[in-house]
Design a protein around this motif. Structure first.
Motif, PDB file in Angstrom:
ATOM      1  N   THR A   1       0.988  -1.065   0.071  1.00 43.33           N
ATOM      2  CA  THR A   1      -0.046   0.018  -0.169  1.00 43.33           C
ATOM      3  C   THR A   1       0.886   1.327   0.275  1.00 43.33           C
ATOM      4  O   THR A   1       1.728   1.325   0.855  1.00 43.33           O
ATOM      5  CB  THR A   1      -0.845  -0.133   1.227  1.00 43.33           C
TER       6      THR A   1
ATOM      7  N   VAL B   1      -3.821  -2.293   1.944  1.00 40.85           N
ATOM      8  CA  VAL B   1      -4.892  -1.803   2.647  1.00 40.85           C
ATOM      9  C   VAL B   1      -5.609  -0.780   2.079  1.00 40.85           C
ATOM     10  O   VAL B   1      -5.025   0.251   1.629  1.00 40.85           O
ATOM     11  CB  VAL B   1      -4.006  -0.886   3.777  1.00 40.85           C
TER      12      VAL B   1
ATOM     13  N   ASP C   1     -10.404  -0.236   5.120  1.00 48.14           N
ATOM     14  CA  ASP C   1      -9.478  -0.861   5.996  1.00 48.14           C
ATOM     15  C   ASP C   1      -8.858   0.339   6.897  1.00 48.14           C
ATOM     16  O   ASP C   1      -8.699   0.290   7.910  1.00 48.14           O
ATOM     17  CB  ASP C   1      -8.367  -1.801   5.484  1.00 48.14           C
ATOM     18  N   VAL C   2      -8.321   1.155   5.928  1.00 48.62           N
ATOM     19  CA  VAL C   2      -7.756   2.310   6.586  1.00 48.62           C
ATOM     20  C   VAL C   2      -8.472   3.158   7.591  1.00 48.62           C
ATOM     21  O   VAL C   2      -8.077   3.498   8.513  1.00 48.62           O
ATOM     22  CB  VAL C   2      -7.354   3.347   5.408  1.00 48.62           C
TER      23      VAL C   2
ATOM     24  N   ILE D   1      -2.964   7.387  11.527  1.00 51.41           N
ATOM     25  CA  ILE D   1      -4.086   7.443  10.896  1.00 51.41           C
ATOM     26  C   ILE D   1      -4.957   7.857  11.661  1.00 51.41           C
ATOM     27  O   ILE D   1      -5.618   7.349  12.648  1.00 51.41           O
ATOM     28  CB  ILE D   1      -4.421   5.711  10.263  1.00 51.41           C
TER      29      ILE D   1
ATOM     30  N   ILE E   1      -3.164  10.629   7.359  1.00 46.90           N
ATOM     31  CA  ILE E   1      -1.882  10.023   7.417  1.00 46.90           C
ATOM     32  C   ILE E   1      -0.991  10.873   7.978  1.00 46.90           C
ATOM     33  O   ILE E   1      -0.337  11.673   6.989  1.00 46.90           O
ATOM     34  CB  ILE E   1      -1.595   9.323   6.174  1.00 46.90           C
TER      35      ILE E   1
ATOM     36  N   THR F   1      -8.601   7.510  -3.168  1.00 49.18           N
ATOM     37  CA  THR F   1      -8.240   6.158  -2.659  1.00 49.18           C
ATOM     38  C   THR F   1      -8.208   5.112  -3.658  1.00 49.18           C
ATOM     39  O   THR F   1      -8.952   5.215  -4.537  1.00 49.18           O
ATOM     40  CB  THR F   1      -9.124   5.918  -1.406  1.00 49.18           C
TER      41      THR F   1
ATOM     42  N   HIS G   1      -2.916   5.027  -2.601  1.00 52.48           N
ATOM     43  CA  HIS G   1      -3.682   6.220  -2.099  1.00 52.48           C
ATOM     44  C   HIS G   1      -2.855   7.451  -2.085  1.00 52.48           C
ATOM     45  O   HIS G   1      -1.761   7.633  -1.738  1.00 52.48           O
ATOM     46  CB  HIS G   1      -4.217   6.197  -0.401  1.00 52.48           C
TER      47      HIS G   1
END
Length: 164
Positions: A64, A106, A110-111, A127, A136, A144, A154
């Motif tokens: 990711t 990810v 999920d993030v 995060i 982030i 994304t 992302h």
């Protein structure tokens, strides 16, 4: 009437096939090739090349990548990018770039449920989700889930820096 319906069906079938092919084509590009195909990532691609990370980011992964835009790199203090791209600063450049990479895929769904993640560099990134935005380490995620054959990208609006 039958002819109009048939022409519509043929057109719809072609449109669906075109979308499916485009989706499959994009999925065949790895992280580096995907980034190289977007003009707003030209600085990132140059940095990845200078750091010698091309082969790593073309490997199976999955990875990711929180990818800063050209504008994000331009916002660094004057001379910073030029200095980082010098061969004698390769180790620092590698540290910064690998801080933007998490092992595994990810996705955005999920993030938003994470509070931190360990980067390939070894430090953790913070995060936060606030007012529908994902941050982030203080950088805003602006786009994304750009799918690649070996992970996901992302887009972020700032270059994030490791703690060490």
């Amino acid at each position: 009437m039958f002819r109009k319906v048939s022409l519509f069906a043929i057109g719809l079938s072609f449109a669906i096939s075109t979308v499916a092919l485009a989706g499959n084509y994009k999925a065949k590009k790895d992280i580096v090739d995907t980034a190289a195909s977007v003009s707003d990532f030209s600085t990132l691609v140059t940095a990845v090349q200078a750091a010698g990370l091309v082969d790593t980011l073309k490997s199976d992964g999955p990875f990711t990548v929180f990818a800063p835009t050209n504008e994000a790199f331009a916002a660094l203090p004057d001379g910073t990018l030029e200095s980082l791209l010098k061969p004698e600063n390769k180790e620092k450049l590698v540290s910064i770039l690998t801080y933007h990479v998490v092992a595994g895929e990810v996705k955005a769904a999920d993030v938003v449920s994470l509070s931190q993640a360990e980067t390939v560099q070894g430090d953790t990134i913070d995060i936060k989700t606030k007012y529908g935005k994902v941050m982030i380490d203080g950088a805003t995620v602006t786009q994304t889930d750009i799918a690649t054959s070996n992970g996901v990208i992302h887009i972020i609006d700032k270059v994030i820096l490791p703690n060490s």
